[in-house]
Design an enzyme around this catalytic site. Structure first.
Site, mmCIF file in Angstrom:
data_model
loop_
_atom_site.group_PDB
_atom_site.id
_atom_site.type_symbol
_atom_site.label_atom_id
_atom_site.label_comp_id
_atom_site.label_asym_id
_atom_site.label_seq_id
_atom_site.Cartn_x
_atom_site.Cartn_y
_atom_site.Cartn_z
ATOM 1 N N ARG A 73 -11.281 24.038 12.771
ATOM 2 C CA ARG A 73 -11.257 23.701 14.203
ATOM 3 C C ARG A 73 -12.609 23.859 14.883
ATOM 4 N NH1 ARG A 73 -5.998 26.882 15.922
ATOM 5 N NH2 ARG A 73 -6.826 28.200 14.295
ATOM 6 N N ASP A 147 -1.198 17.212 22.211
ATOM 7 C CA ASP A 147 -2.547 17.103 22.787
ATOM 8 C C ASP A 147 -3.235 15.856 22.227
ATOM 9 O OD1 ASP A 147 -3.365 17.854 20.185
ATOM 10 O OD2 ASP A 147 -3.495 19.955 20.745
ATOM 11 N N LYS A 170 -3.122 18.554 27.202
ATOM 12 C CA LYS A 170 -3.221 20.015 27.079
ATOM 13 C C LYS A 170 -4.637 20.450 27.425
ATOM 14 C CE LYS A 170 -3.909 22.266 22.979
ATOM 15 N NZ LYS A 170 -3.602 22.605 21.576
HETATM 16 C C1 R5P Z 1 -5.402 22.103 18.299
HETATM 17 O O1 R5P Z 1 -6.198 21.252 18.568
HETATM 18 C C2 R5P Z 1 -4.521 22.094 17.091
HETATM 19 O O2 R5P Z 1 -4.178 20.796 16.700
HETATM 20 C C3 R5P Z 1 -3.271 22.907 17.306
HETATM 21 O O3 R5P Z 1 -2.554 22.330 18.377
HETATM 22 C C4 R5P Z 1 -3.622 24.323 17.662
HETATM 23 O O4 R5P Z 1 -4.689 24.771 16.918
HETATM 24 C C5 R5P Z 1 -2.441 25.216 17.430
HETATM 25 O O5 R5P Z 1 -2.810 26.532 17.736
HETATM 26 P P1 R5P Z 1 -1.790 27.466 18.464
HETATM 27 O O6 R5P Z 1 -0.550 27.513 17.610
HETATM 28 O O7 R5P Z 1 -2.484 28.795 18.515
HETATM 29 O O8 R5P Z 1 -1.560 26.879 19.828
#
Ligand code: R5P
Length: 277
Positions: A73, A147, A170
């Site tokens: 990420r 998102d 988001k």
């Molecule tokens: C973000 O861009 C990813 O695609 C996931 O939505 C995110 O990393 C999920 O993390 P969490 O479960 O902590 O919200």
């Protein structure tokens, strides 16, 4: 894949340090080094670095197969002064002799571009869509991208399932990590919904999406993700938020691992091997 398994002895010292001993001759071998770098990511990367460096020094060709690629990420500096961790990971992999990387549903295409060796991301979305379609009772569901980053994956899932999809806006605070859904309400009254994402770590994204869907009158909410990292109490947190079922793959060990991602990976690796012949 019908390939031989290389004998290796692993020892872990009381302080957590690891030691490997490869007992076979490695010269001239092409090795598929399978290591998912899920939490604790640092430790799993260290295992991969040690093994790859040794294999490479002994004359083997190393192809790292990383079903979950940690640090994916952080593919850019989102705030001034931030480190592009994935770029460093790519650099370290190269420096320990990794010549090719295969992963599953890498977080972003931008991340793939940071690798200087051939890298390919296999998709587990067809397997997830097939599982949800055949094993989960849903009535004409709406597929949800929580998102912008999950849009492509969600679109693919919706098209394989034969369902409509919607996308949420988001906003994640880059300092606190807190999530705010900017979408207020959606037209899902009485409908079943499937939230599709690449990874669930703290569950903040899925919890906020579920709350929005339930507030908007959704009937059933299912969460389908590739990498169900589900840290700590995340599973309970999502159940409390109103998620009816979580479906993940086996790229990381988890209680919701219901879809096998090894077959699409093996199919891709077979094509790579066939090209060499
Ligand atoms: C973000 O861009 C990813 O695609 C996931 O939505 C995110 O990393 C999920 O993390 P969490 O479960 O902590 O919200």
């Amino acid at each position: 894949m019908g390939l031989p398994l290389l004998a290796v002895t692993t020892t872990e010292f009381p302080d957590g340090e690891i030691k490997y001993r490869f007992e076979e001759k490695l010269d001239g071998l092409e090795v598929l080094l399978v290591q998912a770098t899920y939490p604790p990511s640092g430790k799993h990367y260290m295992q991969l670095f040690l093994a790859s460096h040794h294999l490479n020094q002994e004359g083997a060709k190393v192809h790292a197969v990383m079903p979950y690629l940690g640090y994916a990420r952080q593919s850019r500096a989102f705030l001034p002064g931030e480190i592009v961790s994935l770029g460093i990971v790519a650099h370290l992999l190269r420096s320990v002799g990794v010549q090719r990387v295969t992963t599953v549903d890498m977080h972003s295409a931008e991340g793939l571009a940071l690798f200087s060796m051939p890298v390919y991301s296999v998709s587990a979305i067809p397997g997830l869509a097939e599982y949800v379609k055949t094993q989960v009772k849903l009535d004409d569901p709406v597929v949800v991208a929580p998102d912008a980053g999950s849009l492509k994956r969600t679109e693919a899932f919706a098209s394989l399932y034969g369902a409509k999809f919607i996308q949420f806006k988001k906003n994640r605070d880059r300092v606190t990590g807190r999530i705010k859904m900017e979408t207020d309400s959606v037209d899902v009254k009485g409908k079943d919904c499937v939230i599709v994402d690449d990874v669930i770590t703290t569950g903040g994204t899925v919890a906020a999406s579920t709350e929005l869907l339930k507030r908007s009158g959704a009937r059933k909410v299912v969460s389908a993700c590739v990498h169900a990292v589900l840290l700590g109490e995340t599973y309970d947190k999502l159940m409390k938020a109103g998620v009816d079922e979580i479906i993940g793959t086996n790229t990381v060990p988890s209680v919701v691992s219901k879809v096998d991602a090894t077959e699409p990976v093996a199919a891709y690796l077979r094509t790579i091997i066939a090209q060499r012949k």
